[in-house]
Design an enzyme around this catalytic site. Structure first.
Site, mmCIF file in Angstrom:
data_model
loop_
_atom_site.group_PDB
_atom_site.id
_atom_site.type_symbol
_atom_site.label_atom_id
_atom_site.label_comp_id
_atom_site.label_asym_id
_atom_site.label_seq_id
_atom_site.Cartn_x
_atom_site.Cartn_y
_atom_site.Cartn_z
ATOM 1 N N TYR A 186 0.840 -1.203 0.000
ATOM 2 C CA TYR A 186 0.000 0.000 0.000
ATOM 3 C C TYR A 186 0.876 1.254 0.000
ATOM 4 O O TYR A 186 0.772 2.112 -0.888
ATOM 5 C CB TYR A 186 -0.940 -0.006 1.207
ATOM 6 C CG TYR A 186 -1.621 1.319 1.440
ATOM 7 C CD1 TYR A 186 -2.478 1.848 0.486
ATOM 8 C CD2 TYR A 186 -1.392 2.050 2.608
ATOM 9 C CE1 TYR A 186 -3.091 3.083 0.684
ATOM 10 C CE2 TYR A 186 -1.995 3.270 2.821
ATOM 11 C CZ TYR A 186 -2.844 3.788 1.848
ATOM 12 O OH TYR A 186 -3.435 5.014 2.044
ATOM 13 N N HIS B 160 -10.528 0.573 11.157
ATOM 14 C CA HIS B 160 -10.014 1.753 11.848
ATOM 15 C C HIS B 160 -10.463 1.822 13.305
ATOM 16 O O HIS B 160 -11.561 1.391 13.652
ATOM 17 C CB HIS B 160 -10.415 3.024 11.094
ATOM 18 C CG HIS B 160 -9.672 3.161 9.804
ATOM 19 N ND1 HIS B 160 -10.226 3.667 8.667
ATOM 20 C CD2 HIS B 160 -8.397 2.830 9.474
ATOM 21 C CE1 HIS B 160 -9.326 3.642 7.691
ATOM 22 N NE2 HIS B 160 -8.201 3.142 8.159
HETATM 23 N N1 UDP Z 1 -6.034 -0.407 16.635
HETATM 24 C C1 UDP Z 1 -6.411 -1.254 17.679
HETATM 25 N N2 UDP Z 1 -7.582 -1.967 17.555
HETATM 26 C C2 UDP Z 1 -8.391 -1.873 16.458
HETATM 27 C C3 UDP Z 1 -8.000 -1.004 15.398
HETATM 28 C C4 UDP Z 1 -6.811 -0.281 15.530
HETATM 29 O O1 UDP Z 1 -5.720 -1.358 18.687
HETATM 30 O O2 UDP Z 1 -9.429 -2.550 16.397
HETATM 31 C C5 UDP Z 1 -4.810 0.407 16.767
HETATM 32 C C6 UDP Z 1 -3.759 0.125 15.711
HETATM 33 O O3 UDP Z 1 -2.836 -0.849 16.141
HETATM 34 C C7 UDP Z 1 -3.094 1.496 15.525
HETATM 35 C C8 UDP Z 1 -4.175 2.488 15.873
HETATM 36 O O4 UDP Z 1 -5.177 1.756 16.577
HETATM 37 O O5 UDP Z 1 -2.057 1.672 16.448
HETATM 38 C C9 UDP Z 1 -4.809 3.122 14.641
HETATM 39 O O6 UDP Z 1 -5.165 2.105 13.740
HETATM 40 P P1 UDP Z 1 -6.036 2.374 12.452
HETATM 41 O O7 UDP Z 1 -6.297 1.044 11.790
HETATM 42 O O8 UDP Z 1 -7.214 3.196 12.820
HETATM 43 O O9 UDP Z 1 -5.119 3.291 11.527
HETATM 44 P P2 UDP Z 1 -3.626 3.057 10.954
HETATM 45 O O10 UDP Z 1 -2.700 3.631 11.989
HETATM 46 O O11 UDP Z 1 -3.423 1.597 10.718
HETATM 47 O O12 UDP Z 1 -3.635 3.860 9.699
#
Ligand code: UDP
Length: 322
Positions: free
Chosen positions: A134, A184
């Site tokens: 990605y 997310h």
């Molecule tokens: N996260 C989490 N549980 C979830 C979804 C996300 O703990 O169900 C954590 C993930 O590890 C990251 C942060 O939340 O540190 C944000 O994740 P997200 O997928 O929203 O965005 P990314 O940082 O991957 O773009």
């Protein structure tokens, strides 16, 4: 505009319509929703390769390019899909633009182009070492854009988003995150608050951060939309500008959970699980450059993001919408 039926694209489309621009949305609805295209924008259901040239011949002045595949995990499982859509689709769009003589473009790049940063806040000069197809496919587009600026006189702006959150709520227009498979953090937490999931899984509490969970820089989708309008006006022939977009503040997963508990007034059960592969410990943006060059400033904090996302999630839940 490509991808105007998706989360961020639809919010930017709504803003552009509200400002009096004529907007044409080209979207293949592979992940977007036709009813997210705001009233007042013209919608073309079609594909970049087959349909961009036709749309561009209709008197388009500039392109905002949101259409893309955007799930890190899916890109690791299926890199070919990401290269074909994110790079291949964009190449087709850029060629159609060159032929039509449309040379201004604002592109949705990403913090994932940096991979695991050596230090935070991350500036645009930080080394780009993506850790997923990605991020790599988005970085490849940034590189191609620089060449089109140099060789073909395009004026391009790549906006590198950090973690986008919140919703656009204006009169009866309600636009927010509604992914078929929600990955997310904030929508997942709010879905637990609404009873859609039993508990939140926190992906790791053994990172080298204050509370052990990952730290991210969350930016309100409305602040992000403002940046797109400024970027559009700032496209300069022969120049490819790259700007990071975040608030410059880091919040840990536990802190986001606490903000959601506060806003929703519900307990929101959570359990710590294993790390999610590919998650850097800390990602915080420096958005100094876009502040200096385009005079952009974020205006909405984490609680505003959670409040708007909560209003949007409750509205969809109440109306039984998917
Ligand atoms: N996260 C989490 N549980 C979830 C979804 C996300 O703990 O169900 C954590 C993930 O590890 C990251 C942060 O939340 O540190 C944000 O994740 P997200 O997928 O929203 O965005 P990314 O940082 O991957 O773009």
């Amino acid at each position: 505009m490509t991808g105007g039926a998706g989360y961020i694209g639809s919010v930017v489309a709504a803003r552009l319509v509200a400002e009096g621009h004529d907007v044409v949305v080209l979207d293949d609805l592979s992940t977007g929703h036709a009813d997210a295209v705001p009233r007042g924008a013209m919608f073309v259901h079609g594909d970049l390769r087959a349909d961009a040239a036709g749309v561009l011949n209709g008197g388009i002045e500039a392109v905002l390019h949101f259409a893309a595949r955007s799930l890190v995990g899916e890109s690791v499982a299926n890199p070919a899909l990401y290269w074909a859509s994110n790079l291949g689709g964009t190449l087709a769009l850029l060629e159609a633009m060159r032929v039509a003589g449309v040379r201004s473009i604002v592109f949705s790049s990403t913090a994932a182009t940096y991979g695991e940063p050596d230090s935070v806040p991350v500036r645009e000069s930080a080394p780009a070492r993506p850790t997923s197809p990605y991020g790599a496919s988005k970085l490849a587009v940034d590189t191609v854009l620089a060449e089109y600026c140099l060789m073909h006189g395009f004026g391009a702006v790549s906006l590198r988003y950090f973690n986008v959150a919140g919703a656009y709520l204006e009169g009866d227009v309600r636009l927010g995150e509604r992914h078929a498979r929600e990955t997310h953090l904030i929508p997942n937490i709010l879905s637990v608050a609404l009873g859609g999931q039993e508990e939140l899984s926190i992906f790791g509490d053994d990172y080298p951060t204050a509370d052990g969970s990952c730290v991210r820089d969350y930016i309100h989708v409305r602040d992000l939309a403002d940046a797109h309008l400024l970027a559009l006006a700032g496209c300069t022939p022969g120049r490819h500008a790259v700007y990071n977009l975040g608030n410059g503040n880091g919040y840990s997963t536990f802190e986001v959970l606490a903000a959601c508990r506060e806003v929703t007034g519900t307990e929101i059960p959570a359990r710590v699980g294993g790390r999610r592969p590919g998650d850097p410990a800390v990602l915080i943006a420096s958005s100094e450059l876009i502040g200096l060059e385009l005079n952009w400033r974020p205006e909405r904090d984490l609680s505003a993001m959670v409040r708007d996302a909560w209003d949007f999630a409750r509205w969809r839940w109440r109306d039984g919408r998917a």
